[in-house]
Design a protein around this motif. Structure first.
Motif, PDB file in Angstrom:
ATOM      1  N   ALA A   3       0.843  -1.193   0.000  1.00  0.00           N
ATOM      2  CA  ALA A   3       0.000   0.000   0.000  1.00  0.00           C
ATOM      3  C   ALA A   3       0.876   1.241   0.000  1.00  0.00           C
ATOM      4  N   LEU A   4       0.345   2.298  -0.597  1.00  0.00           N
ATOM      5  CA  LEU A   4       1.000   3.606  -0.575  1.00  0.00           C
ATOM      6  C   LEU A   4       0.082   4.595   0.125  1.00  0.00           C
ATOM      7  N   VAL A   5       0.625   5.321   1.093  1.00  0.00           N
ATOM      8  CA  VAL A   5      -0.093   6.416   1.740  1.00  0.00           C
ATOM      9  C   VAL A   5       0.521   7.715   1.250  1.00  0.00           C
ATOM     10  N   MET A   6      -0.318   8.620   0.759  1.00  0.00           N
ATOM     11  CA  MET A   6       0.158   9.881   0.192  1.00  0.00           C
ATOM     12  C   MET A   6      -0.327  11.076   0.992  1.00  0.00           C
ATOM     13  N   GLY A   7       0.599  11.982   1.290  1.00  0.00           N
ATOM     14  CA  GLY A   7       0.237  13.304   1.741  1.00  0.00           C
ATOM     15  C   GLY A   7       0.110  14.218   0.542  1.00  0.00           C
ATOM     16  N   VAL A   8      -0.363  15.430   0.769  1.00  0.00           N
ATOM     17  CA  VAL A   8      -0.563  16.389  -0.325  1.00  0.00           C
ATOM     18  C   VAL A   8       0.108  17.700   0.053  1.00  0.00           C
ATOM     19  N   GLY A   9       1.128  18.083  -0.720  1.00  0.00           N
ATOM     20  CA  GLY A   9       1.784  19.368  -0.518  1.00  0.00           C
ATOM     21  C   GLY A   9       2.394  19.511   0.860  1.00  0.00           C
ATOM     22  N   GLU A  10       1.964  20.535   1.601  1.00  0.00           N
ATOM     23  CA  GLU A  10       2.482  20.782   2.946  1.00  0.00           C
ATOM     24  C   GLU A  10       1.970  19.776   3.968  1.00  0.00           C
ATOM     25  N   PHE A  11       0.886  19.108   3.652  1.00  0.00           N
ATOM     26  CA  PHE A  11       0.260  18.179   4.597  1.00  0.00           C
ATOM     27  C   PHE A  11       0.994  16.839   4.520  1.00  0.00           C
ATOM     28  N   MET A  12       2.112  16.763   5.234  1.00  0.00           N
ATOM     29  CA  MET A  12       2.994  15.604   5.139  1.00  0.00           C
ATOM     30  C   MET A  12       3.090  14.805   6.437  1.00  0.00           C
ATOM     31  N   TYR A  13       3.200  15.503   7.567  1.00  0.00           N
ATOM     32  CA  TYR A  13       3.575  14.814   8.801  1.00  0.00           C
ATOM     33  C   TYR A  13       2.501  13.842   9.282  1.00  0.00           C
ATOM     34  N   LEU A  14       1.252  14.281   9.363  1.00  0.00           N
ATOM     35  CA  LEU A  14       0.212  13.374   9.856  1.00  0.00           C
ATOM     36  C   LEU A  14       0.028  12.158   8.958  1.00  0.00           C
ATOM     37  N   PRO A  15      -0.057  12.316   7.615  1.00  0.00           N
ATOM     38  CA  PRO A  15      -0.117  11.113   6.770  1.00  0.00           C
ATOM     39  C   PRO A  15       1.089  10.205   6.957  1.00  0.00           C
ATOM     40  N   MET A  16       2.270  10.779   7.163  1.00  0.00           N
ATOM     41  CA  MET A  16       3.481   9.990   7.389  1.00  0.00           C
ATOM     42  C   MET A  16       3.364   9.168   8.675  1.00  0.00           C
ATOM     43  N   ARG A  17       2.916   9.824   9.739  1.00  0.00           N
ATOM     44  CA  ARG A  17       2.743   9.127  11.011  1.00  0.00           C
ATOM     45  C   ARG A  17       1.667   8.041  10.898  1.00  0.00           C
ATOM     46  N   ILE A  18       0.591   8.345  10.193  1.00  0.00           N
ATOM     47  CA  ILE A  18      -0.485   7.364  10.008  1.00  0.00           C
ATOM     48  C   ILE A  18       0.031   6.166   9.227  1.00  0.00           C
ATOM     49  N   ALA A  19       0.779   6.412   8.161  1.00  0.00           N
ATOM     50  CA  ALA A  19       1.337   5.320   7.362  1.00  0.00           C
ATOM     51  C   ALA A  19       2.215   4.416   8.209  1.00  0.00           C
ATOM     52  N   ALA A  20       2.986   5.022   9.130  1.00  0.00           N
ATOM     53  CA  ALA A  20       3.903   4.244   9.958  1.00  0.00           C
ATOM     54  C   ALA A  20       3.171   3.269  10.872  1.00  0.00           C
ATOM     55  N   GLU A  21       1.904   3.536  11.161  1.00  0.00           N
ATOM     56  CA  GLU A  21       1.136   2.666  12.060  1.00  0.00           C
ATOM     57  C   GLU A  21       0.157   1.763  11.326  1.00  0.00           C
ATOM     58  N   MET A  22       0.295   1.655  10.014  1.00  0.00           N
ATOM     59  CA  MET A  22      -0.649   0.848   9.229  1.00  0.00           C
ATOM     60  C   MET A  22      -0.141  -0.549   8.908  1.00  0.00           C
ATOM     61  N   GLY A  23       0.989  -0.942   9.479  1.00  0.00           N
ATOM     62  CA  GLY A  23       1.460  -2.306   9.303  1.00  0.00           C
ATOM     63  C   GLY A  23       2.506  -2.456   8.222  1.00  0.00           C
ATOM     64  N   ALA A  24       2.878  -3.698   7.976  1.00  0.00           N
ATOM     65  CA  ALA A  24       3.942  -4.010   7.019  1.00  0.00           C
ATOM     66  C   ALA A  24       3.486  -3.750   5.592  1.00  0.00           C
ATOM     67  N   GLY A  25       4.456  -3.478   4.710  1.00  0.00           N
ATOM     68  CA  GLY A  25       4.161  -3.307   3.293  1.00  0.00           C
ATOM     69  C   GLY A  25       3.606  -1.958   2.920  1.00  0.00           C
ATOM     70  N   VAL A  26       3.735  -0.953   3.813  1.00  0.00           N
ATOM     71  CA  VAL A  26       3.208   0.380   3.543  1.00  0.00           C
ATOM     72  C   VAL A  26       4.356   1.330   3.232  1.00  0.00           C
ATOM     73  N   SER A  27       4.257   2.040   2.107  1.00  0.00           N
ATOM     74  CA  SER A  27       5.204   3.085   1.747  1.00  0.00           C
ATOM     75  C   SER A  27       4.513   4.435   1.857  1.00  0.00           C
ATOM     76  N   TYR A  28       5.325   5.472   1.912  1.00  0.00           N
ATOM     77  CA  TYR A  28       4.788   6.821   2.061  1.00  0.00           C
ATOM     78  C   TYR A  28       5.493   7.780   1.098  1.00  0.00           C
ATOM     79  N   GLN A  29       4.741   8.744   0.582  1.00  0.00           N
ATOM     80  CA  GLN A  29       5.310   9.907  -0.070  1.00  0.00           C
ATOM     81  C   GLN A  29       4.253  10.994  -0.191  1.00  0.00           C
ATOM     82  N   SER A  30       4.661  12.149  -0.687  1.00  0.00           N
ATOM     83  CA  SER A  30       3.753  13.279  -0.816  1.00  0.00           C
ATOM     84  C   SER A  30       3.820  13.832  -2.223  1.00  0.00           C
ATOM     85  N   SER A  31       2.721  14.427  -2.663  1.00  0.00           N
ATOM     86  CA  SER A  31       2.771  15.211  -3.890  1.00  0.00           C
ATOM     87  C   SER A  31       3.560  16.487  -3.607  1.00  0.00           C
TER      88      SER A  31
END
Length: 434
Positions: free
Chosen positions: A315-343
């Motif tokens: 799975a990929l969790v994406m933040g948008v622009g300046e909204f990066m930190y909360l999506p990043m933290r959420i992705a970190a708690e979603m289990g194995a196989g999760v990547s993160y990035q932002s537009s």
């Protein structure tokens, strides 16, 4: 490296630890900020720092940054240390790229820390307490909306956090503006990379003498570069990836986070106002350590809800622009196989050479402002089973559609548009034409 489509600066270091242009293990960018925080703790404590505590943490942080599979354990060890700074400090993260970096640097401290990040958002009801220009950027203006002006009016050191320092001019512009309004004795410039060389190395000391201040520098990697010529932005070796056989379905879900909202509106470049409230404690309006518990609870609640929506292994969790930190933290708690990035709004030329930093580019108008182009980099069709894109507040459906349409071509199974809301009764459009 990659070629930036910007006449002011033609190159970009594509970071493998930032979570912006390349999908990463979400603990890697969190650890990047935490490692900078550890350097600051050692610097401010000078000889009083506990070497028996710091040396193992530093070694573990370096190992985690070099080996992404070890990033989670290293980050959690730093967070568990409950470090308290010897004096109050204020962290300021630079938009848009360093909003999460600054937040994660601040967040490892259990006391004596406050945080705010700059923004390019126009919020008519609020007055920016500082403003400055990032001269080389495609988007030069920075604003800073502190709900409590006293956040900047004290004498505590200010920690300026950016992903990369090339000339130091952005930091100098910021220090000048802060010092003209809220003078103090000490500033720290923290970054992942510090490439200053030649005359640029003298600019901090010159400003120190001019203003009677002290400026310290902290970075994870330091060196020098020399860039000659201009990039060739022709077609080169770039080819579009093969399109999927069918578009993935789009599922829009309002997810309750229980976090407080700030009822102010934004105005975009067309004059249209968005009345949907902002997250009060995202970092844009100022945070202190006492706010962190509420954010942690909101992150864990959202992560549990999104984990239940996952169907595939990747799975990929994406933040948008300046909204990066909360999506990043959420992705970190979603289990194995999760990547993160932002537009991002940074325009970069793509090329599929193996030694090049950006292999694919997907441009689209910003959901928050159609007059601004945003980009998604380095995601190919079918790379992820599920893609979750998180937005801080609701935007008109027509404005988010260009982004979700791209993601529907990229996801293998489903695209989840996640709209965060304090409670499920508050979802719904809230827009007007100015």
């Amino acid at each position: 490296m990659a070629a930036r489509i910007n006449i002011k600066r033609s190159f970009l270091f594509v970071s493998k630890v930032l979570g912006k242009h390349i999908p990463v293990n979400p603990y890697t960018p969190l650890l990047s900020g935490a490692a900078l925080g550890l350097l600051l703790y050692r610097e401010l404590n000078a000889g009083a720092a506990d070497a028996e505590l710091l040396e193992p943490l530093m070694a573990q942080a370096v190992h985690g940054l070099l080996h992404p599979e070890a990033a989670q354990e290293a980050y959690q060890a730093l967070a568990a240390a409950q470090l308290v700074l010897p004096e109050p400090v204020l962290f300021i993260g630079f938009a848009e790229t360093a909003t999460a970096l600054g937040h994660s640097m601040y967040n490892i401290f259990a006391g004596n820390a406050a945080y705010i990040h700059t923004t390019r958002e126009d919020i008519p009801e609020l007055e920016s307490v500082i403003s400055f220009e990032e001269e080389h950027s495609h988007a030069v203006d920075h604003l800073c909306y502190a709900l409590k002006p006293e956040l900047l009016s004290g004498k505590e050191p200010v920690i300026l956090v950016d992903d990369e320092i090339t000339t130091g001019n952005t930091a100098i512009n910021t220090i000048r503006d802060i010092h003209s309004k809220f003078p103090r004795e000490e500033y720290v410039v923290a970054s992942i990379l510090d490439w200053r060389s030649g005359s640029n190395l003298d600019t901090y000391s010159q400003l120190e003498q001019e203003l009677g201040i002290r400026i310290r520098s902290l970075c994870l990697l330091q060196g020098s570069i020399e860039v000659k010529g201009t990039p060739d932005l022709g077609s080169g070796g770039y080819t579009e990836p093969a399109a999927p056989a069918a578009e993935a379905p789009l599922i829009t879900t309002y997810v309750q986070d229980g976090l407080e909202r700030l009822k102010v509106c934004s105005k975009d470049s067309t004059g249209e106002r968005n009345l949907a409230p902002y997250l009060k404690y995202s970092g844009r309006f100022g945070l202190v350590c006492q706010d962190n518990g509420e954010l942690d609870r909101g992150v864990s609640s959202v992560a549990a809800q999104l984990s239940a929506l996952r169907e595939g292994a990747k799975a990929l969790v994406m933040g948008v622009g300046e909204f990066m930190y909360l999506p990043m933290r959420i992705a970190a708690e979603m289990g194995a196989g999760v990547s993160y990035q932002s537009s991002t709004r940074s325009p970069i030329h793509p090329d599929r050479r193996e030694d090049y930093g950006v292999h694919s580019a997907e441009p689209h108008p910003s959901a928050g402002d159609p007059g601004i182009m945003n980009y998604i980099y380095n995601i190919d069709p079918g790379q992820y089973d599920d893609i979750f894109v998180l937005i801080e507040r609701e935007v008109p459906a027509g404005r988010i559609q260009p982004l979700t349409a791209i993601l529907q071509r990229l996801a293998r199974h489903k695209v989840h548009l996640i709209v965060l809301t304090p409670n499920l009764m508050e979802g719904g459009p809230a827009h007007e034409q100015a």
